[in-house]
Design an enzyme around this catalytic site. Structure first.
Site, mmCIF file in Angstrom:
data_model
loop_
_atom_site.group_PDB
_atom_site.id
_atom_site.type_symbol
_atom_site.label_atom_id
_atom_site.label_comp_id
_atom_site.label_asym_id
_atom_site.label_seq_id
_atom_site.Cartn_x
_atom_site.Cartn_y
_atom_site.Cartn_z
ATOM 1 N N ASP A 156 0.837 -1.188 0.000
ATOM 2 C CA ASP A 156 0.000 0.000 0.000
ATOM 3 C C ASP A 156 0.878 1.247 0.000
ATOM 4 O O ASP A 156 1.846 1.339 0.745
ATOM 5 C CB ASP A 156 -0.891 -0.028 1.254
ATOM 6 C CG ASP A 156 -1.796 1.181 1.358
ATOM 7 O OD1 ASP A 156 -2.630 1.381 0.463
ATOM 8 O OD2 ASP A 156 -1.652 1.938 2.346
ATOM 9 N N GLU A 198 1.860 -0.416 -4.998
ATOM 10 C CA GLU A 198 0.906 0.635 -5.356
ATOM 11 C C GLU A 198 1.771 1.885 -5.505
ATOM 12 O O GLU A 198 2.198 2.472 -4.507
ATOM 13 C CB GLU A 198 -0.147 0.828 -4.264
ATOM 14 C CG GLU A 198 -1.164 1.887 -4.630
ATOM 15 C CD GLU A 198 -2.133 2.196 -3.492
ATOM 16 O OE1 GLU A 198 -3.331 2.370 -3.778
ATOM 17 O OE2 GLU A 198 -1.691 2.278 -2.329
#
Length: 716
Positions: A353, A389
């Site tokens: 993330d 990401e």
């Protein structure tokens, strides 16, 4: 039950490994802090409610406090109190009145109960976070539990699926299993439920090779959500990087064992397990957040602070704080965590993330950052799938295509381009050509391969595919923020009515558009990622930010009827086609250059006249119908020999009207076999053949796949 510890015998122990380690003869406790003056180990009864003893860790070696308790054993409940200066303006927030969780804890007991005593400062004081709070936080805190990591794995083996064959299925442990009618109630919403025979059968039927789980690290529910009767459903609020979330276990005290069993069962079925991990921030928030672990252990080391105002946190995450991976001990913690999940929990990869933050040094994103170099040289991490990401909200935070070799990346340019094309936006042809071909403009450097592009059209964050064709606007009212949260640029369209409708014409267009996008996803170069539930048309009622919806908005409705069954069957056909034709998943970028060795161009782009597209066609903003021709003779790798794959023609028409498309001539071609037409969703008993040069009427908003019938058999 007797207390977890009988008497406080303590010896020096060792400074490594960090955490609480059962040796078979006792437990070694080791805690890093560069600025603390003293560390007390607090031991609790087996319920984690009554503090039995405080034992000062006797030794301090290389910035690690450590001690060995020969009478401790697995099951011992513990936490820490850390002494040191309380000087927020200098970055130090030590407060020994606050019980702190071990960053290396493998298991936890109890739940956090939000109370003002959890904060290192006195809430409401005129000096705000510069004040000092003396209340004891222990009774409101979860505690840590010593674990014996032994587990009988049997002959468990990682599936080791090659990237070229990988299809990722992004899902949530609870959401996918909570309402499944064939999973027993006590297993619904759990790791055990996800590894049930019924779930595995469905996932495998989609051609999926890897299950990517939303965060399962130990995380907290935000207080402001609880006050609104909501919770942190997605889990992007980590506080412990070594312990699986207890909330997803049938027996919460043995969540670590149930997680291992889930992994073993998924591996048995040939499915890899990829974890979505959140190392970019923690649940402690900014200077006005609670003191729960890192902040009280060594705030100045664990977090990035403003260089000239150390009272305040750098907030490149939008969550209040940013983990400081420039510090060697913090970097060690993250890499120790990753290795633990691979070695002890047998996971197969990670999706990071806000991955840009992990590669961010004080002066910005750096492809030679300590974290990226540490991963690259680590023999354990170099052997698993690493997915970034590739963005954050900090300066220069958007880095799609810029991660190091060996990494894959979420490609939001693929998402936006394909959505824009099918919704009818002008001027998308040139960009679409790049996206369907593995995004070579972004990833074709340093020996990276097309699989580095994780292609997706929907993910947990945003509309589902169903809602993408059902709503013009987001509908996040249930989140309690007056629909202000969530992204407003969704590239969605409702085709005439906002929300569900009984209008058959509108529904027909919507269903065809879902099929168009699924077909595009499965038939593109790169690694496809399917959002779980899109295969049967799952809806979130127009909510594109369901992070706090632990209810029917997020839980899958498995009673999806005939419409869902037909969509599942269509998705299964797409997966079968991708596996059937190697040319769809070549391990090299395809180009339009002619190769003498194979006598072919790997890739050509065809316009409706049947001729190759030229510069003006790409620049024409009204180009909405085009075809991608993949020549199966083109060399598979840099070895200069011809291949013997099938030649495929993928036609995409985003016009709302039908287009007559001339099926192009190809050397050795004897006709075109129709494999797929999204206007004809059900599989045909026979695959019809159409002559070379015939004008095929391509329905408005539809996608077709043809395979070349050759004069001599060469396709494999």
């Amino acid at each position: 039950m007797p207390p977890a510890i009988n008497k406080s015998r303590v010896t020096e122990g060792r400074p490594n490994p960090l955490g609480a380690t059962w040796t078979g003869l006792g437990v070694n406790f080791a805690l890093f802090s560069a600025h603390a003056t003293k560390v007390e180990l607090c031991l609790f009864d087996d319920a984690g409610e009554t503090e039995l003893e405080r034992i000062e860790l006797p030794e301090y070696t290389n910035q690690v406090f450590h001690g060995f308790l020969p009478d401790a054993r697995p099951g011992t409940i513990y936490a820490y109190r850390v002494h040191g200066p309380y000087e927020p303006t200098e970055g130090h927030r030590f407060n020994a009145n606050k019980l702190l969780l071990d960053p290396y804890a493998l298991s936890h007991v109890g739940d956090l109960q939000w109370d003002h005593a959890l904060f290192g400062y006195t809430i409401g004081h005129k000096d705000e976070d510069l004040s000092f709070d003396e209340r004891d936080s222990a009774r409101f805190m979860p505690k840590c539990r010593v674990v014996d990591p032994a587990f009988t794995w049997g002959d468990d083996r990682r599936p080791r699926i090659p990237w070229e064959r990988t299809i990722i299925y992004e899902t949530h442990v609870k959401g996918i299993t909570k309402r499944h009618p064939l999973i027993p109630p006590d297993r619904q919403g759990t790791y055990s439920g996800l590894s049930s025979r019924e779930m595995i059968r469905h996932i495998k039927s989609l051609g999926v090779t890897a299950v990517e789980l939303l965060p399962i690290h130990f995380f907290l529910n935000d207080d402001y959500l609880l006050q609104k009767d909501l919770v942190n459903y997605w889990g992007y609020n980590s506080l412990g990087f070594f312990a699986p979330a207890r909330r997803y276990a049938r027996n919460q005290d043995f969540a670590f064992a149930e997680f291992k069993e889930m992994v073993a069962r998924l591996h048995d079925a040939g499915l890899e397990v990829i974890m979505d991990v959140v190392y970019n921030h923690t649940a402690e928030g900014n200077e006005k957040g609670a003191t729960l672990s890192f902040k009280g252990i060594d705030n100045a080391s664990y977090y990035r602070l403003l260089p000239d105002q150390k009272r305040y946190y750098i907030n490149d995450t939008g969550t209040g704080n940013t983990v400081n991976l420039s510090h060697p001990r913090v970097l060690q913690m993250v890499n120790d965590s990753l290795r633990y999940w691979v070695n002890e929990m047998h996971v197969d990869g990670f999706r990071f993330d806000l991955g840009t933050i992990l590669a961010r040094e004080p002066d910005g994103f750096d492809t030679q950052s300590a974290f990226l170099k540490a991963c690259m040289q680590d023999p354990v991490l170099a052997d698993v799938k690493l997915i970034a990401e590739p963005w954050d909200i900090g300066p220069g935070g958007y880095q799609v295509g810029n991660f190091a070799p060996g990494w894959a990346e979420w490609n939001d340019k693929y998402r936006d381009t394909v959505r824009g094309f099918w919704v009818g936006e002008e001027g998308k042809a040139a960009d679409l050509g790049n996206r369907l071909s593995g995004s070579a403009d972004l990833f074709d450097h340093h020996g990276r391969k097309p699989w580095a592009s994780i292609n997706f059209l929907a993910a947990h964050d945003g509309f589902t595919l169903n809602d993408l064709v059902t709503y013009d606007e987001k509908h996040n009212e249930a989140n309690g923020e007056e629909n202000r949260d969530g992204h407003s640029h969704n590239l969605s369209h409702n085709y005439g009515v906002e929300g569900p409708t009984d209008d058959e014409e509108i529904n027909a267009v919507r269903e065809r558009q879902i099929r168009n996008m699924l077909a595009t996803l499965y038939l593109s170069q790169g690694t496809p990622m399917l959002l779980a539930g899109d295969e049967f048309g799952r809806s979130q009622q127009g909510n594109n930010n369901a992070y706090c919806q632990d209810n029917e908005i997020s839980w899958f409705d498995w009673d999806y009827g005939e419409r869902g069954e037909r969509l599942v069957a269509f998705t299964q056909r797409l997966a079968a086609l991708r596996q059937r034709f190697p040319v769809l998943r070549r391990g090299r970028f395809l180009s339009g250059e002619y190769h003498e060795a194979s006598g072919a161009k790997a890739l050509s782009w065809i316009k409706p006249s049947g001729e190759e597209m030229e510069g003006a066609d790409w620049e024409d903003p009204n180009t909405r119908c085009l075809a991608k021709l993949l020549d199966g003779r083109a060399q598979e790798s840099n070895i200069r020999v011809a291949a013997h794959d099938a030649t495929l023609l993928l036609i995409m028409n985003a016009h709302h009207d039908a287009v007559d498309f001339t099926l192009p001539a190809v050397q050795d071609g004897a006709g075109w076999i129709r494999l797929l037409d999204t206007n004809l969703p059900d599989e045909e008993e026979e695959e019809p053949v159409f002559p070379i040069g015939e004008s095929y009427t391509v329905t408005g908003r539809s996608c077709l796949l043809f395979c070349l019938k050759t004069q001599r058999r060469r396709a494999r």
